[in-house]
Design a protein around this motif. Structure first.
Motif, short mmCIF file in Angstrom:
data_model
loop_
_atom_site.label_atom_id
_atom_site.label_comp_id
_atom_site.label_asym_id
_atom_site.label_seq_id
_atom_site.Cartn_x
_atom_site.Cartn_y
_atom_site.Cartn_z
N ARG A 39 0.85 -1.18 0.00
CA ARG A 39 0.00 0.00 0.00
C ARG A 39 0.89 1.24 0.00
NH1 ARG A 39 -1.23 -2.67 4.27
NH2 ARG A 39 -0.78 -0.94 5.68
N LEU A 40 0.46 2.26 -0.71
CA LEU A 40 1.26 3.48 -0.74
C LEU A 40 0.37 4.70 -0.58
CD1 LEU A 40 0.88 5.16 -3.64
CD2 LEU A 40 2.36 3.36 -4.50
N VAL A 41 1.00 5.76 -0.13
CA VAL A 41 0.43 7.11 -0.12
C VAL A 41 1.35 7.97 -0.97
CG1 VAL A 41 0.03 9.17 1.28
CG2 VAL A 41 -0.75 6.93 2.09
N ALA A 42 0.78 8.75 -1.89
CA ALA A 42 1.57 9.63 -2.73
C ALA A 42 0.98 11.03 -2.67
CB ALA A 42 1.59 9.14 -4.17
N HIS A 43 1.80 12.01 -2.30
CA HIS A 43 1.36 13.40 -2.23
C HIS A 43 1.80 14.13 -3.49
CE1 HIS A 43 0.21 12.93 1.92
NE2 HIS A 43 1.41 12.52 2.25
N ALA A 44 0.86 14.79 -4.14
CA ALA A 44 1.19 15.58 -5.33
C ALA A 44 1.91 16.86 -4.95
CB ALA A 44 -0.09 15.91 -6.09
N THR A 45 2.60 17.44 -5.91
CA THR A 45 3.20 18.75 -5.67
C THR A 45 2.11 19.80 -5.51
OG1 THR A 45 3.32 19.30 -8.03
CG2 THR A 45 5.21 18.12 -7.08
N SER A 46 2.44 20.90 -4.86
CA SER A 46 1.45 21.96 -4.67
C SER A 46 1.04 22.56 -6.01
CB SER A 46 2.01 23.03 -3.74
OG SER A 46 3.21 23.58 -4.25
N GLU A 47 1.98 22.63 -6.94
CA GLU A 47 1.66 23.20 -8.26
C GLU A 47 0.63 22.33 -8.98
OE1 GLU A 47 5.64 24.54 -6.95
OE2 GLU A 47 4.72 22.56 -7.19
N TRP A 48 0.84 21.02 -8.96
CA TRP A 48 -0.10 20.12 -9.63
C TRP A 48 -1.45 20.14 -8.92
CZ3 TRP A 48 -3.32 15.99 -9.08
CH2 TRP A 48 -3.63 15.26 -10.24
N ALA A 49 -1.42 20.14 -7.59
CA ALA A 49 -2.67 20.15 -6.83
C ALA A 49 -3.47 21.42 -7.08
CB ALA A 49 -2.37 20.00 -5.34
N THR A 50 -2.79 22.55 -7.19
CA THR A 50 -3.48 23.81 -7.47
C THR A 50 -4.13 23.76 -8.84
OG1 THR A 50 -1.94 25.05 -6.06
CG2 THR A 50 -3.18 26.30 -7.71
#
Length: 319
Positions: free
Chosen positions: A224-235
């Motif tokens: 199982r993994l958790v992946a956080h997107a960059t703030s630029e991509w998330a915006t």
């Protein structure tokens, strides 16, 4: 200026740290949080395939005061050193000592919330001045008593909606820019080949950090993994639906195996754009103060120091 009863809105890391100092100093402290349970950005998501620590992946300790707190959490069995394999943006080993809550990331938050009797599932409305203190109501108008002093330990946009307008504290909260984050939670078949590292941070990627869950202390095994997107991509993708985001982030991982389970969570107020200043703000004459990671920095240690230092300030000033 003796104020003996203090109400703290927000029972995350900062609010609880503030409450602990004040309770130890003899104040009557109550805490309320709109969340269903403790955690905030140290939350854990339960699913049919296991748990995902989908907020803060871990924390470090550099300030001696926070180091003592981490040792206390370890002694209580709610935190443990994470002896994993970590890679930085250059794919080089990272030797920082990291800790996690056990058996889930929110365990140390729950421990402190239980000790202070924090109430959850209470969305508070703006405190109403009454004499030298405040009358307190939920957002739907339910009265929950009064307090001499109110601390707001929520993300900046929520703090802005609870503070009197206009006021210096409200202006600060309302003008603090917040950065979002999209987080992927994915699970793979038992035989899936996964990387040898437990956590890796990337540069110039749609994904900023990947954290594999099975090797973390006290966690169920599994791919199982958790992946956080960059703030630029998330915006850029802030208003996309969760399934579209989950599919895009899984594709960005470029793993050979395909997920058998995936979902995404949007953190609309993941972290603040910080400016120079103190770790908290207080208006003693108005009976109000604010603290939180948007004052101090994005890490668990930053949030704890914000609340701890505010608690010390108020304990001395309101005695």
């Amino acid at each position: 200026m003796a104020r003996s009863s203090i109400f703290i809105i927000g029972a995350g890391v900062a609010g609880l740290a503030c409450g602990r100092v004040l309770a130890d100093a003899g104040f009557d402290v109550r805490l309320a949080d709109k969340g269903r349970g403790p955690g905030g950005r140290c939350s854990t998501r339960r699913s049919e395939v296991g748990r995902f620590d989908h907020g803060a992946p871990c924390f470090t300790a550099s300030d001696p005061r926070f180091t003592l707190q981490v040792e206390a959490w370890q002694a209580a069995g709610v935190a443990e050193e994470w002896k994993g394999s970590f890679r930085d943006r250059n794919n080089e080993p990272s030797e920082l000592t990291r800790y996690v809550g056990v058996p889930s990331m929110n365990a140390f938050v729950r421990h402190d919330a239980d000790a202070l009797g924090a109430q959850f599932g209470l969305q508070m409305g703006r405190p109403k001045p009454a004499g030298a203190g405040f009358d307190l109501y939920t957002a739907d108008g339910q009265s929950i008593g009064a307090a001499d002093f109110v601390v707001i330990a929520t993300p900046a946009p929520q703090a802005a909606s609870l503070l009197p307008d206009p006021s210096p504290l409200q202006r600060h909260a309302a003008t603090t820019p917040m950065i979002p984050c999209w987080t992927l939670m994915a699970a793979f078949d038992e035989g899936a080949v996964i990387p040898s590292h437990d956590m890796r941070t990337f540069a110039d990627q749609p994904i900023e950090t990947v954290i594999w869950q099975g090797g973390r202390p006290g966690r169920d095994p599994g791919a199982r993994l958790v992946a956080h997107a960059t703030s630029e991509w998330a915006t850029e993708h802030l208003e996309d639906d969760a399934e579209t985001v989950a599919a895009a982030l899984e594709d960005a991982l470029k793993l050979e195996a395909r997920a058998t389970f995936r979902t995404a969570h949007r953190w609309r107020y993941a972290r603040a754009v910080l400016s120079d200043g103190p770790r908290y703000s207080a208006d003693l004459a108005a009976g109000l103060a604010v603290c939180g990671d948007w004052h101090a920095g994005p890490n668990v240690e930053d949030a704890w120091l914000s609340g701890h230092e505010l608690g010390q300030h108020l304990a001395a000033a309101l005695a």
